[in-house]
Motif scaffolding. Sequence first.
Motif, PDB file in Angstrom:
ATOM      1  N   GLU A 108       0.834  -1.208   0.000  1.00  0.00           N
ATOM      2  CA  GLU A 108       0.000   0.000   0.000  1.00  0.00           C
ATOM      3  C   GLU A 108       0.867   1.255   0.000  1.00  0.00           C
ATOM      4  O   GLU A 108       0.507   2.258  -0.642  1.00  0.00           O
ATOM      5  N   ALA A 109       1.984   1.197   0.682  1.00  0.00           N
ATOM      6  CA  ALA A 109       2.896   2.354   0.686  1.00  0.00           C
ATOM      7  C   ALA A 109       3.451   2.596  -0.707  1.00  0.00           C
ATOM      8  O   ALA A 109       3.582   3.759  -1.140  1.00  0.00           O
ATOM      9  N   GLU A 110       3.771   1.540  -1.407  1.00  0.00           N
ATOM     10  CA  GLU A 110       4.270   1.689  -2.781  1.00  0.00           C
ATOM     11  C   GLU A 110       3.174   2.245  -3.695  1.00  0.00           C
ATOM     12  O   GLU A 110       3.419   3.154  -4.493  1.00  0.00           O
ATOM     13  N   TYR A 111       1.967   1.720  -3.549  1.00  0.00           N
ATOM     14  CA  TYR A 111       0.851   2.161  -4.410  1.00  0.00           C
ATOM     15  C   TYR A 111       0.575   3.653  -4.204  1.00  0.00           C
ATOM     16  O   TYR A 111       0.208   4.373  -5.150  1.00  0.00           O
ATOM     17  N   ALA A 112       0.761   4.139  -2.987  1.00  0.00           N
ATOM     18  CA  ALA A 112       0.503   5.548  -2.674  1.00  0.00           C
ATOM     19  C   ALA A 112       1.481   6.485  -3.377  1.00  0.00           C
ATOM     20  O   ALA A 112       1.217   7.689  -3.487  1.00  0.00           O
ATOM     21  N   ARG A 113       2.598   5.956  -3.868  1.00  0.00           N
ATOM     22  CA  ARG A 113       3.591   6.789  -4.548  1.00  0.00           C
ATOM     23  C   ARG A 113       3.171   7.160  -5.976  1.00  0.00           C
ATOM     24  O   ARG A 113       3.786   8.013  -6.601  1.00  0.00           O
ATOM     25  N   PHE A 114       2.121   6.532  -6.484  1.00  0.00           N
ATOM     26  CA  PHE A 114       1.718   6.761  -7.866  1.00  0.00           C
ATOM     27  C   PHE A 114       0.474   7.644  -7.931  1.00  0.00           C
ATOM     28  O   PHE A 114      -0.473   7.471  -7.153  1.00  0.00           O
ATOM     29  N   SER A 115       0.485   8.567  -8.879  1.00  0.00           N
ATOM     30  CA  SER A 115      -0.647   9.487  -9.052  1.00  0.00           C
ATOM     31  C   SER A 115      -1.827   8.745  -9.649  1.00  0.00           C
ATOM     32  O   SER A 115      -1.691   7.630 -10.175  1.00  0.00           O
ATOM     33  N   GLU A 116      -2.996   9.383  -9.589  1.00  0.00           N
ATOM     34  CA  GLU A 116      -4.195   8.779 -10.181  1.00  0.00           C
ATOM     35  C   GLU A 116      -4.007   8.586 -11.691  1.00  0.00           C
ATOM     36  O   GLU A 116      -4.459   7.591 -12.251  1.00  0.00           O
ATOM     37  N   ALA A 117      -3.349   9.543 -12.328  1.00  0.00           N
ATOM     38  CA  ALA A 117      -3.112   9.422 -13.776  1.00  0.00           C
ATOM     39  C   ALA A 117      -2.222   8.219 -14.072  1.00  0.00           C
ATOM     40  O   ALA A 117      -2.465   7.480 -15.034  1.00  0.00           O
ATOM     41  N   TYR A 144      13.117  -1.616 -13.402  1.00  0.00           N
ATOM     42  CA  TYR A 144      13.959  -0.436 -13.150  1.00  0.00           C
ATOM     43  C   TYR A 144      13.302   0.627 -12.275  1.00  0.00           C
ATOM     44  O   TYR A 144      13.974   1.558 -11.823  1.00  0.00           O
ATOM     45  N   ASP A 145      12.004   0.551 -11.991  1.00  0.00           N
ATOM     46  CA  ASP A 145      11.307   1.584 -11.225  1.00  0.00           C
ATOM     47  C   ASP A 145      11.478   1.310  -9.727  1.00  0.00           C
ATOM     48  O   ASP A 145      10.907   0.356  -9.192  1.00  0.00           O
ATOM     49  N   GLU A 146      12.246   2.161  -9.059  1.00  0.00           N
ATOM     50  CA  GLU A 146      12.563   1.945  -7.645  1.00  0.00           C
ATOM     51  C   GLU A 146      11.365   2.185  -6.728  1.00  0.00           C
ATOM     52  O   GLU A 146      11.420   1.857  -5.537  1.00  0.00           O
ATOM     53  N   ARG A 147      10.284   2.720  -7.258  1.00  0.00           N
ATOM     54  CA  ARG A 147       9.124   3.007  -6.425  1.00  0.00           C
ATOM     55  C   ARG A 147       8.340   1.756  -6.050  1.00  0.00           C
ATOM     56  O   ARG A 147       7.541   1.790  -5.106  1.00  0.00           O
ATOM     57  N   SER A 148       8.505   0.674  -6.787  1.00  0.00           N
ATOM     58  CA  SER A 148       7.612  -0.474  -6.567  1.00  0.00           C
ATOM     59  C   SER A 148       8.331  -1.819  -6.623  1.00  0.00           C
ATOM     60  O   SER A 148       8.012  -2.663  -7.462  1.00  0.00           O
ATOM     61  N   PRO A 149       9.307  -2.045  -5.733  1.00  0.00           N
ATOM     62  CA  PRO A 149      10.017  -3.330  -5.754  1.00  0.00           C
ATOM     63  C   PRO A 149       9.151  -4.527  -5.357  1.00  0.00           C
ATOM     64  O   PRO A 149       9.441  -5.654  -5.742  1.00  0.00           O
ATOM     65  N   PHE A 150       8.076  -4.283  -4.584  1.00  0.00           N
ATOM     66  CA  PHE A 150       7.211  -5.387  -4.175  1.00  0.00           C
ATOM     67  C   PHE A 150       6.008  -5.539  -5.105  1.00  0.00           C
ATOM     68  O   PHE A 150       5.560  -6.654  -5.377  1.00  0.00           O
ATOM     69  N   LEU A 151       5.483  -4.430  -5.602  1.00  0.00           N
ATOM     70  CA  LEU A 151       4.416  -4.518  -6.603  1.00  0.00           C
ATOM     71  C   LEU A 151       4.940  -5.173  -7.890  1.00  0.00           C
ATOM     72  O   LEU A 151       4.209  -5.878  -8.580  1.00  0.00           O
ATOM     73  N   ILE A 208       5.504  -3.904 -10.698  1.00  0.00           N
ATOM     74  CA  ILE A 208       4.939  -3.327 -11.924  1.00  0.00           C
ATOM     75  C   ILE A 208       5.214  -1.829 -11.909  1.00  0.00           C
ATOM     76  O   ILE A 208       5.494  -1.251 -10.859  1.00  0.00           O
ATOM     77  N   THR A 209       5.119  -1.227 -13.086  1.00  0.00           N
ATOM     78  CA  THR A 209       5.331   0.207 -13.221  1.00  0.00           C
ATOM     79  C   THR A 209       4.424   0.747 -14.321  1.00  0.00           C
ATOM     80  O   THR A 209       4.088   0.005 -15.255  1.00  0.00           O
ATOM     81  N   PRO A 210       4.011   2.025 -14.238  1.00  0.00           N
ATOM     82  CA  PRO A 210       3.253   2.628 -15.340  1.00  0.00           C
ATOM     83  C   PRO A 210       4.175   3.229 -16.399  1.00  0.00           C
ATOM     84  O   PRO A 210       3.699   3.736 -17.413  1.00  0.00           O
ATOM     85  N   ILE A 211       5.488   3.168 -16.164  1.00  0.00           N
ATOM     86  CA  ILE A 211       6.434   3.720 -17.139  1.00  0.00           C
ATOM     87  C   ILE A 211       6.547   2.760 -18.321  1.00  0.00           C
ATOM     88  O   ILE A 211       6.910   1.591 -18.142  1.00  0.00           O
ATOM     89  N   PRO A 212       6.229   3.202 -19.540  1.00  0.00           N
ATOM     90  CA  PRO A 212       6.276   2.299 -20.700  1.00  0.00           C
ATOM     91  C   PRO A 212       7.645   1.645 -20.872  1.00  0.00           C
ATOM     92  O   PRO A 212       8.687   2.277 -20.694  1.00  0.00           O
ATOM     93  N   GLY A 213       7.630   0.358 -21.167  1.00  0.00           N
ATOM     94  CA  GLY A 213       8.855  -0.411 -21.373  1.00  0.00           C
ATOM     95  C   GLY A 213       8.594  -1.571 -22.313  1.00  0.00           C
ATOM     96  O   GLY A 213       7.475  -1.749 -22.822  1.00  0.00           O
TER      97      GLY A 213
END
Length: 341
Positions: free
Chosen positions: A237-246, A257-264, A266-271
């Motif tokens: 939940e702490a990781e999910y809170a780092r991402f905006s609604e968009a 490569y996204d350091e915001r979500s090592p446990f999730l 997944i990332t919204p950054i296209p790859g």
Amino acid sequence: MKKILITLLGTVWILSSAKAQDYPLITDHPGTFEVIDWGVYTHYDCGFTKTETTANYQKILGITELVRKNPVFTNQKGFNCYVYVFTRNCPDKFAYGVPSRLRFDFGDWFMDKGQAKVYKIEPPSWSVIVNSLEHVFGGNYSLGASKPTEKTKEGFNYEKWKSVSDKLSECIYIPGQKEELGNGIDRYASELIIVYNPERPPYYLPVKFREIAEWLIEYWKLYPDKIQSDMMLGMIEAEYARFSEAERDGWAYNNTYDERSPFLKITPIPGPQPVVRLNPEYWNKKLPRSAIQILSFNRLTDTNRYTKEKEEWLKLGSPGYSLNRFLEALDINSLVPAIDK
């Protein structure tokens, strides 16, 4: 240390050279081609009729004939080819038709103390998967949901927990960069080939970041062990809170490569590894279940690797020479006619 390494390399070269001299390949020995039904219709009861399996086997034989258009089968010499036809899991909600796998074994001929022999024990092989995309792409996001054997937290509901786990298992990630080669052929990570009907809906659909992230949160909320559930839920939940609604409304990609979500993970950054789920609408259910609607196999974009390995295996007298010849000459367009429309 350097002298030891040189000595070891020299020993390997001597042994390899000795093997090549003792068991040289016989590249002009006449070869054979054989198709073997390895229980393709008998391992599972998927409800297919005798009429469907009989028609499907003729389609399978049609695939082998397309493969034999490869130049190495013209006046075939130097190897025997054994084609084993295996069963696959029964179709689930994301599949249709008779699934199978064709394994082409390339047994090179070699000389052993003056006697011509062929490699038969686990020879190098190449496979084609028919009417199934199960386990063809990358891993999924399932964390497992085995029925607990120990005491669970108060209010634990196994069926709800398993339901969420099943949804996560349907989310897979593409192994690498996709190339659309045209004519119903896609290539991934410079190796994985998918041959399909381009007139049908896409064979997979993208997954939203929000969707999979909230399933992961739900999974840990429902987890049977309270201590582990609370610990993981807090981090997720702490990781999910780092991402905006968009960002949450964007597509999900496998996180490398996204350091915001090592446990999730997944990332919204296209790859190059989008998260997807298979699309049941791809399958044309107006066609008989015996029809062939999709194929997958591996063949490197960089065919120079096959050329180099072919030459090396010939020098060493090693099995793999004929398989590399086959892959070097393989025209991936040759399998397009196998797809029924």
